[in-house]
Design a protein around this motif. Structure first.
Motif, PDB file in Angstrom:
ATOM      1  N   ILE A   1      40.377  31.175  32.082  1.00 16.00           N
ATOM      2  CA  ILE A   1      40.152  32.615  32.260  1.00 16.00           C
ATOM      3  C   ILE A   1      41.060  33.116  33.364  1.00 16.00           C
ATOM      4  N   GLU A   2      41.656  34.272  33.143  1.00 14.49           N
ATOM      5  CA  GLU A   2      42.455  34.922  34.182  1.00 14.49           C
ATOM      6  C   GLU A   2      41.904  36.314  34.475  1.00 14.49           C
ATOM      7  N   PHE A   3      41.741  36.594  35.763  1.00 14.79           N
ATOM      8  CA  PHE A   3      41.348  37.917  36.248  1.00 14.79           C
ATOM      9  C   PHE A   3      42.472  38.457  37.137  1.00 14.79           C
ATOM     10  N   VAL A   4      42.856  39.702  36.955  1.00 11.10           N
ATOM     11  CA  VAL A   4      43.768  40.365  37.892  1.00 11.10           C
ATOM     12  C   VAL A   4      42.931  41.354  38.691  1.00 11.10           C
ATOM     13  N   VAL A   5      42.799  41.104  39.973  1.00 14.50           N
ATOM     14  CA  VAL A   5      41.818  41.826  40.791  1.00 14.50           C
ATOM     15  C   VAL A   5      42.331  42.064  42.212  1.00 14.50           C
ATOM     16  N   PRO A   6      41.708  43.013  42.926  1.00 13.70           N
ATOM     17  CA  PRO A   6      42.025  43.170  44.348  1.00 13.70           C
ATOM     18  C   PRO A   6      41.645  41.910  45.119  1.00 13.70           C
ATOM     19  N   SER A   7      42.230  41.770  46.279  1.00 16.16           N
ATOM     20  CA  SER A   7      42.071  40.560  47.076  1.00 16.16           C
ATOM     21  C   SER A   7      40.608  40.236  47.383  1.00 16.16           C
ATOM     22  N   ASP A   8      39.813  41.250  47.735  1.00 16.21           N
ATOM     23  CA  ASP A   8      38.415  40.978  48.096  1.00 16.21           C
ATOM     24  C   ASP A   8      37.603  40.485  46.899  1.00 16.21           C
ATOM     25  N   VAL A   9      37.903  41.038  45.730  1.00 16.15           N
ATOM     26  CA  VAL A   9      37.204  40.589  44.515  1.00 16.15           C
ATOM     27  C   VAL A   9      37.631  39.159  44.170  1.00 16.15           C
ATOM     28  N   ALA A  10      38.909  38.866  44.371  1.00 13.48           N
ATOM     29  CA  ALA A  10      39.408  37.513  44.116  1.00 13.48           C
ATOM     30  C   ALA A  10      38.654  36.484  44.952  1.00 13.48           C
ATOM     31  N   VAL A  11      38.493  36.792  46.216  1.00 19.45           N
ATOM     32  CA  VAL A  11      37.782  35.871  47.116  1.00 19.45           C
ATOM     33  C   VAL A  11      36.323  35.727  46.688  1.00 19.45           C
ATOM     34  N   GLU A  12      35.721  36.835  46.264  1.00 19.43           N
ATOM     35  CA  GLU A  12      34.322  36.760  45.808  1.00 19.43           C
ATOM     36  C   GLU A  12      34.185  35.896  44.555  1.00 19.43           C
TER      37      GLU A  12
ATOM     38  N   MET B   1      60.272  52.052  41.427  1.00 21.86           N
ATOM     39  CA  MET B   1      59.004  51.724  40.778  1.00 21.86           C
ATOM     40  C   MET B   1      57.991  51.283  41.821  1.00 21.86           C
ATOM     41  N   GLN B   2      56.827  51.897  41.795  1.00 23.64           N
ATOM     42  CA  GLN B   2      55.763  51.543  42.733  1.00 23.64           C
ATOM     43  C   GLN B   2      54.953  50.367  42.173  1.00 23.64           C
ATOM     44  N   LEU B   3      54.904  49.310  42.943  1.00 25.30           N
ATOM     45  CA  LEU B   3      54.100  48.151  42.536  1.00 25.30           C
ATOM     46  C   LEU B   3      52.963  47.942  43.524  1.00 25.30           C
ATOM     47  N   TYR B   4      51.832  47.526  43.008  1.00 27.62           N
ATOM     48  CA  TYR B   4      50.653  47.312  43.836  1.00 27.62           C
ATOM     49  C   TYR B   4      50.321  45.831  43.891  1.00 27.62           C
ATOM     50  N   PRO B   5      50.108  45.304  45.105  1.00 22.19           N
ATOM     51  CA  PRO B   5      49.790  43.878  45.220  1.00 22.19           C
ATOM     52  C   PRO B   5      48.338  43.603  44.816  1.00 22.19           C
ATOM     53  N   LEU B   6      48.160  42.645  43.939  1.00 20.90           N
ATOM     54  CA  LEU B   6      46.824  42.215  43.538  1.00 20.90           C
ATOM     55  C   LEU B   6      46.796  40.693  43.501  1.00 20.90           C
ATOM     56  N   LYS B   7      45.674  40.125  43.105  1.00 19.35           N
ATOM     57  CA  LYS B   7      45.550  38.681  42.992  1.00 19.35           C
ATOM     58  C   LYS B   7      45.249  38.306  41.548  1.00 19.35           C
ATOM     59  N   LEU B   8      45.851  37.229  41.118  1.00 17.08           N
ATOM     60  CA  LEU B   8      45.513  36.612  39.837  1.00 17.08           C
ATOM     61  C   LEU B   8      44.600  35.420  40.130  1.00 17.08           C
ATOM     62  N   VAL B   9      43.395  35.463  39.600  1.00 17.15           N
ATOM     63  CA  VAL B   9      42.470  34.335  39.734  1.00 17.15           C
ATOM     64  C   VAL B   9      42.445  33.604  38.399  1.00 17.15           C
TER      65      VAL B   9
END
Lengths: 107, 107, 107
Positions: free
Chosen positions: B60-71, B1-9
Protein backbone atom coordinates in the motif's frame (compact mmCIF):
# COMPACT_ATOMS: atom_id res chain seq x y z
CA UNK A 1 9.57 8.69 16.51
CA UNK A 2 13.02 7.41 15.70
CA UNK A 3 13.56 6.90 11.98
CA UNK A 4 16.57 5.22 10.43
CA UNK A 5 17.91 6.24 7.01
CA UNK A 6 18.16 3.39 4.53
CA UNK A 7 18.18 2.99 0.76
CA UNK A 8 15.49 1.62 -1.52
CA UNK A 9 17.01 -0.21 -4.49
CA UNK A 10 14.57 -0.76 -7.36
CA UNK A 11 15.45 -3.05 -10.26
CA UNK A 12 13.18 -3.54 -13.30
CA UNK A 13 14.02 -6.18 -15.89
CA UNK A 14 13.17 -9.33 -17.78
CA UNK A 15 11.74 -12.03 -15.53
CA UNK A 16 14.38 -14.55 -16.67
CA UNK A 17 17.06 -12.80 -14.62
CA UNK A 18 15.01 -11.33 -11.80
CA UNK A 19 14.84 -14.43 -9.62
CA UNK A 20 18.63 -14.54 -9.74
CA UNK A 21 18.89 -10.86 -8.87
CA UNK A 22 16.55 -11.36 -5.92
CA UNK A 23 18.74 -14.17 -4.57
CA UNK A 24 21.93 -12.26 -5.26
CA UNK A 25 20.52 -9.27 -3.38
CA UNK A 26 19.96 -11.50 -0.36
CA UNK A 27 23.49 -12.87 -0.64
CA UNK A 28 24.83 -9.32 -0.77
CA UNK A 29 23.13 -8.44 2.49
CA UNK A 30 19.46 -7.62 1.88
CA UNK A 31 17.17 -9.15 4.51
CA UNK A 32 14.24 -9.31 2.10
CA UNK A 33 12.66 -7.98 -1.06
CA UNK A 34 9.32 -7.51 -2.74
CA UNK A 35 8.72 -8.36 -6.37
CA UNK A 36 5.87 -7.42 -8.71
CA UNK A 37 4.92 -7.78 -12.33
CA UNK A 38 5.05 -4.66 -14.52
CA UNK A 39 4.69 -3.80 -18.16
CA UNK A 40 8.00 -2.31 -19.21
CA UNK A 41 8.89 -0.20 -22.17
CA UNK A 42 12.36 1.13 -22.71
CA UNK A 43 15.03 2.07 -25.17
CA UNK A 44 17.87 0.23 -23.53
CA UNK A 45 20.74 -0.85 -25.73
CA UNK A 46 20.19 -4.58 -25.78
CA UNK A 47 16.48 -4.72 -26.39
CA UNK A 48 13.29 -3.18 -25.14
CA UNK A 49 12.04 -4.05 -21.68
CA UNK A 50 8.87 -6.02 -22.31
CA UNK A 51 8.73 -5.15 -25.98
CA UNK A 52 5.72 -6.20 -28.04
CA UNK A 53 4.93 -9.83 -27.31
CA UNK A 54 8.06 -9.97 -25.24
CA UNK A 55 8.92 -11.56 -21.95
CA UNK A 56 7.32 -10.78 -18.64
CA UNK A 57 8.95 -7.90 -16.82
CA UNK A 58 9.45 -7.88 -13.06
CA UNK A 59 10.27 -5.17 -10.56
CA UNK A 60 12.20 -5.95 -7.37
CA UNK A 61 12.59 -3.64 -4.40
CA UNK A 62 15.16 -4.02 -1.62
CA UNK A 63 15.26 -1.82 1.49
CA UNK A 64 18.86 -1.97 2.65
CA UNK A 65 21.72 -0.06 4.31
CA UNK A 66 23.67 2.24 2.02
CA UNK A 67 26.67 -0.08 1.61
CA UNK A 68 24.47 -3.02 0.62
CA UNK A 69 22.59 -0.79 -1.82
CA UNK A 70 25.83 0.14 -3.55
CA UNK A 71 26.89 -3.52 -3.69
CA UNK A 72 23.60 -4.60 -5.24
CA UNK A 73 23.62 -1.78 -7.78
CA UNK A 74 27.25 -2.43 -8.70
CA UNK A 75 26.61 -6.16 -9.06
CA UNK A 76 23.51 -5.68 -11.19
CA UNK A 77 25.31 -3.15 -13.34
CA UNK A 78 28.35 -5.36 -13.92
CA UNK A 79 26.49 -8.61 -14.47
CA UNK A 80 23.41 -7.60 -16.40
CA UNK A 81 23.49 -4.10 -17.89
CA UNK A 82 25.38 -5.11 -21.01
CA UNK A 83 23.24 -8.03 -22.12
CA UNK A 84 19.82 -7.52 -20.62
CA UNK A 85 17.10 -4.91 -20.71
CA UNK A 86 17.26 -3.78 -17.11
CA UNK A 87 17.17 -0.54 -15.19
CA UNK A 88 18.01 0.07 -11.55
CA UNK A 89 17.74 3.05 -9.26
CA UNK A 90 18.40 4.06 -5.69
CA UNK A 91 16.43 6.35 -3.41
CA UNK A 92 16.47 7.50 0.20
CA UNK A 93 13.94 6.05 2.59
CA UNK A 94 13.40 6.04 6.35
CA UNK A 95 12.21 3.10 8.38
CA UNK A 96 11.30 2.40 11.97
CA UNK A 97 13.32 -0.32 13.73
CA UNK A 98 16.22 -0.03 11.32
CA UNK A 99 18.17 -2.87 12.90
CA UNK A 100 15.86 -5.35 11.22
CA UNK A 101 17.28 -4.40 7.84
CA UNK A 102 20.83 -5.29 8.84
CA UNK A 103 21.82 -8.92 8.91
CA UNK A 104 23.39 -10.10 12.10
CA UNK A 105 26.86 -11.53 11.61
CA UNK A 106 26.87 -15.25 12.16
CA UNK A 107 23.09 -15.25 11.57
CA UNK B 1 5.95 25.05 -11.41
CA UNK B 2 4.98 25.04 -7.74
CA UNK B 3 5.69 21.74 -6.03
CA UNK B 4 4.62 20.80 -2.54
CA UNK B 5 6.70 18.51 -0.32
CA UNK B 6 4.83 15.48 0.98
CA UNK B 7 5.70 11.99 2.21
CA UNK B 8 5.18 8.66 0.51
CA UNK B 9 4.43 5.93 3.05
CA UNK B 10 4.87 2.40 1.70
CA UNK B 11 3.68 -0.61 3.66
CA UNK B 12 4.23 -4.20 2.49
CA UNK B 13 2.59 -7.08 4.36
CA UNK B 14 0.25 -10.03 4.47
CA UNK B 15 -3.04 -9.34 2.72
CA UNK B 16 -5.05 -10.29 5.82
CA UNK B 17 -4.07 -7.03 7.53
CA UNK B 18 -3.62 -4.73 4.56
CA UNK B 19 -7.27 -3.81 4.04
CA UNK B 20 -7.37 -2.73 7.67
CA UNK B 21 -4.18 -0.71 7.29
CA UNK B 22 -5.61 1.01 4.21
CA UNK B 23 -8.73 2.03 6.15
CA UNK B 24 -6.70 3.05 9.18
CA UNK B 25 -4.50 5.21 6.95
CA UNK B 26 -7.61 7.01 5.72
CA UNK B 27 -8.83 7.49 9.29
CA UNK B 28 -5.44 8.92 10.25
CA UNK B 29 -5.68 11.55 7.51
CA UNK B 30 -4.69 10.06 4.15
CA UNK B 31 -6.98 11.19 1.33
CA UNK B 32 -6.31 8.04 -0.68
CA UNK B 33 -4.02 5.13 -1.32
CA UNK B 34 -2.99 2.69 -4.00
CA UNK B 35 -2.59 -1.01 -3.34
CA UNK B 36 -0.92 -3.72 -5.42
CA UNK B 37 -0.05 -7.37 -5.15
CA UNK B 38 3.61 -8.29 -4.70
CA UNK B 39 5.64 -11.38 -4.00
CA UNK B 40 7.37 -10.78 -0.71
CA UNK B 41 10.36 -12.46 0.82
CA UNK B 42 11.78 -11.40 4.13
CA UNK B 43 13.46 -12.44 7.31
CA UNK B 44 11.18 -10.63 9.69
CA UNK B 45 10.88 -11.95 13.19
CA UNK B 46 7.36 -13.34 13.09
CA UNK B 47 7.44 -15.16 9.79
CA UNK B 48 8.49 -14.60 6.23
CA UNK B 49 6.55 -12.20 4.05
CA UNK B 50 4.87 -14.44 1.48
CA UNK B 51 6.85 -17.48 2.44
CA UNK B 52 6.58 -20.62 0.32
CA UNK B 53 2.95 -21.40 -0.32
CA UNK B 54 2.07 -18.59 2.03
CA UNK B 55 -0.48 -15.86 1.98
CA UNK B 56 -0.82 -13.16 -0.63
CA UNK B 57 1.30 -10.09 0.05
CA UNK B 58 0.06 -6.57 -0.64
CA UNK B 59 1.80 -3.22 -0.92
CA UNK B 60 0.00 0.00 0.00
CA UNK B 61 1.20 3.50 -0.79
CA UNK B 62 -0.11 6.69 0.81
CA UNK B 63 0.95 10.19 -0.29
CA UNK B 64 0.39 12.35 2.77
CA UNK B 65 1.62 15.35 4.76
CA UNK B 66 4.53 14.69 7.08
CA UNK B 67 2.47 14.55 10.29
CA UNK B 68 0.04 12.03 8.81
CA UNK B 69 2.97 9.95 7.57
CA UNK B 70 4.40 9.75 11.07
CA UNK B 71 0.99 8.83 12.48
CA UNK B 72 0.51 6.02 9.96
CA UNK B 73 4.01 4.66 10.48
CA UNK B 74 3.68 4.82 14.27
CA UNK B 75 0.29 3.13 14.16
CA UNK B 76 1.47 0.36 11.83
CA UNK B 77 4.54 -0.17 13.95
CA UNK B 78 2.64 -0.38 17.23
CA UNK B 79 -0.24 -2.50 15.99
CA UNK B 80 1.38 -4.92 13.58
CA UNK B 81 5.18 -5.10 13.74
CA UNK B 82 5.25 -7.59 16.59
CA UNK B 83 2.88 -10.20 15.22
CA UNK B 84 2.89 -9.83 11.46
CA UNK B 85 5.37 -9.97 8.64
CA UNK B 86 5.25 -6.35 7.56
CA UNK B 87 7.66 -3.64 6.57
CA UNK B 88 7.03 0.06 6.16
CA UNK B 89 9.09 2.96 4.91
CA UNK B 90 8.86 6.67 4.31
CA UNK B 91 10.27 8.79 1.49
CA UNK B 92 10.16 12.38 0.31
CA UNK B 93 8.00 13.22 -2.68
CA UNK B 94 6.76 16.40 -4.35
CA UNK B 95 3.31 16.90 -5.81
CA UNK B 96 1.46 19.58 -7.70
CA UNK B 97 -1.73 20.89 -6.04
CA UNK B 98 -0.64 19.80 -2.59
CA UNK B 99 -3.86 20.97 -0.95
CA UNK B 100 -5.61 17.93 -2.34
CA UNK B 101 -3.61 15.69 -0.05
CA UNK B 102 -4.79 17.46 3.07
CA UNK B 103 -8.24 16.71 4.36
CA UNK B 104 -10.45 19.66 4.98
CA UNK B 105 -11.69 19.87 8.55
CA UNK B 106 -15.37 19.11 8.73
CA UNK B 107 -15.13 17.25 5.40
CA UNK C 1 30.62 4.11 -7.87
CA UNK C 2 29.39 7.05 -9.92
CA UNK C 3 25.71 7.77 -9.42
CA UNK C 4 23.69 10.25 -11.44
CA UNK C 5 20.79 12.19 -9.92
CA UNK C 6 17.50 11.78 -11.77
CA UNK C 7 13.81 12.07 -10.96
CA UNK C 8 11.22 9.34 -10.60
CA UNK C 9 7.81 10.50 -11.81
CA UNK C 10 4.93 8.32 -10.59
CA UNK C 11 1.44 8.73 -12.03
CA UNK C 12 -1.57 6.73 -10.78
CA UNK C 13 -4.89 6.97 -12.60
CA UNK C 14 -7.70 5.38 -14.55
CA UNK C 15 -6.46 2.96 -17.17
CA UNK C 16 -8.37 4.76 -19.95
CA UNK C 17 -5.85 7.62 -19.90
CA UNK C 18 -2.69 5.85 -18.79
CA UNK C 19 -1.64 4.49 -22.18
CA UNK C 20 -1.83 8.05 -23.51
CA UNK C 21 0.20 9.36 -20.57
CA UNK C 22 2.84 6.69 -21.16
CA UNK C 23 3.17 7.74 -24.80
CA UNK C 24 3.13 11.42 -23.94
CA UNK C 25 5.90 10.84 -21.39
CA UNK C 26 8.01 9.28 -24.13
CA UNK C 27 7.30 12.23 -26.44
CA UNK C 28 8.32 14.63 -23.67
CA UNK C 29 11.69 12.93 -23.34
CA UNK C 30 11.40 9.79 -21.20
CA UNK C 31 13.40 6.88 -22.62
CA UNK C 32 11.09 4.30 -21.03
CA UNK C 33 8.55 3.59 -18.36
CA UNK C 34 7.13 0.77 -16.31
CA UNK C 35 3.42 0.31 -15.74
CA UNK C 36 1.55 -1.84 -13.24
CA UNK C 37 -1.98 -2.46 -12.12
CA UNK C 38 -3.04 -1.17 -8.72
CA UNK C 39 -6.21 -0.86 -6.70
CA UNK C 40 -6.74 2.83 -6.13
CA UNK C 41 -8.85 4.64 -3.63
CA UNK C 42 -8.96 8.38 -3.39
CA UNK C 43 -11.00 11.44 -2.68
CA UNK C 44 -10.08 13.39 -5.78
CA UNK C 45 -12.47 16.00 -7.02
CA UNK C 46 -13.74 14.32 -10.17
CA UNK C 47 -14.31 10.82 -8.89
CA UNK C 48 -12.62 8.16 -6.83
CA UNK C 49 -9.63 6.34 -8.24
CA UNK C 50 -10.86 2.81 -8.77
CA UNK C 51 -14.04 3.31 -6.78
CA UNK C 52 -16.29 0.35 -6.07
CA UNK C 53 -16.85 -1.59 -9.27
CA UNK C 54 -14.94 1.10 -11.09
CA UNK C 55 -12.35 1.09 -13.81
CA UNK C 56 -8.95 -0.51 -13.64
CA UNK C 57 -6.29 1.75 -12.18
CA UNK C 58 -2.74 1.84 -13.50
CA UNK C 59 0.51 3.21 -12.12
CA UNK C 60 3.25 4.45 -14.43
CA UNK C 61 6.81 5.24 -13.43
CA UNK C 62 9.30 7.26 -15.48
CA UNK C 63 12.95 7.72 -14.50
CA UNK C 64 13.98 10.96 -16.19
CA UNK C 65 16.15 14.06 -15.96
CA UNK C 66 14.73 16.89 -13.86
CA UNK C 67 13.57 19.02 -16.79
CA UNK C 68 11.69 16.12 -18.38
CA UNK C 69 10.12 15.31 -15.00
CA UNK C 70 8.77 18.84 -14.71
CA UNK C 71 7.44 18.69 -18.29
CA UNK C 72 5.63 15.41 -17.67
CA UNK C 73 4.16 16.58 -14.38
CA UNK C 74 3.06 19.89 -15.87
CA UNK C 75 1.52 18.15 -18.88
CA UNK C 76 -0.33 15.60 -16.77
CA UNK C 77 -1.55 18.32 -14.44
CA UNK C 78 -2.83 20.57 -17.24
CA UNK C 79 -4.40 17.84 -19.35
CA UNK C 80 -5.87 15.46 -16.83
CA UNK C 81 -6.12 16.79 -13.28
CA UNK C 82 -9.43 18.57 -13.82
CA UNK C 83 -11.41 15.76 -15.38
CA UNK C 84 -9.83 12.52 -14.25
CA UNK C 85 -9.04 10.76 -11.00
CA UNK C 86 -5.28 10.91 -11.17
CA UNK C 87 -2.40 11.65 -8.85
CA UNK C 88 1.24 12.26 -9.71
CA UNK C 89 4.37 12.72 -7.67
CA UNK C 90 8.06 13.29 -8.08
CA UNK C 91 10.98 11.91 -6.10
CA UNK C 92 14.76 11.94 -6.20
CA UNK C 93 16.57 8.83 -7.41
CA UNK C 94 20.11 7.94 -8.39
CA UNK C 95 21.09 5.68 -11.26
CA UNK C 96 24.26 4.22 -12.68
CA UNK C 97 25.00 5.08 -16.31
CA UNK C 98 22.82 8.18 -16.26
CA UNK C 99 23.38 8.93 -19.93
CA UNK C 100 20.98 6.16 -20.85
CA UNK C 101 18.10 8.17 -19.45
CA UNK C 102 18.76 11.13 -21.72
CA UNK C 103 17.61 10.90 -25.31
CA UNK C 104 20.23 11.67 -27.85
CA UNK C 105 19.31 14.57 -30.11
CA UNK C 106 18.59 13.34 -33.60
CA UNK C 107 17.79 9.91 -32.13
Amino acid sequence: MQLYPLKLVTVVGESVIMEDIAEEGIKLGATGYSMSEVIGHGSRSARNVGEAGGAKTLKIEFVVPSDVAVEILTHVSHEYFEHYAIIAWLSDVSVMRGEQYTRKSGG
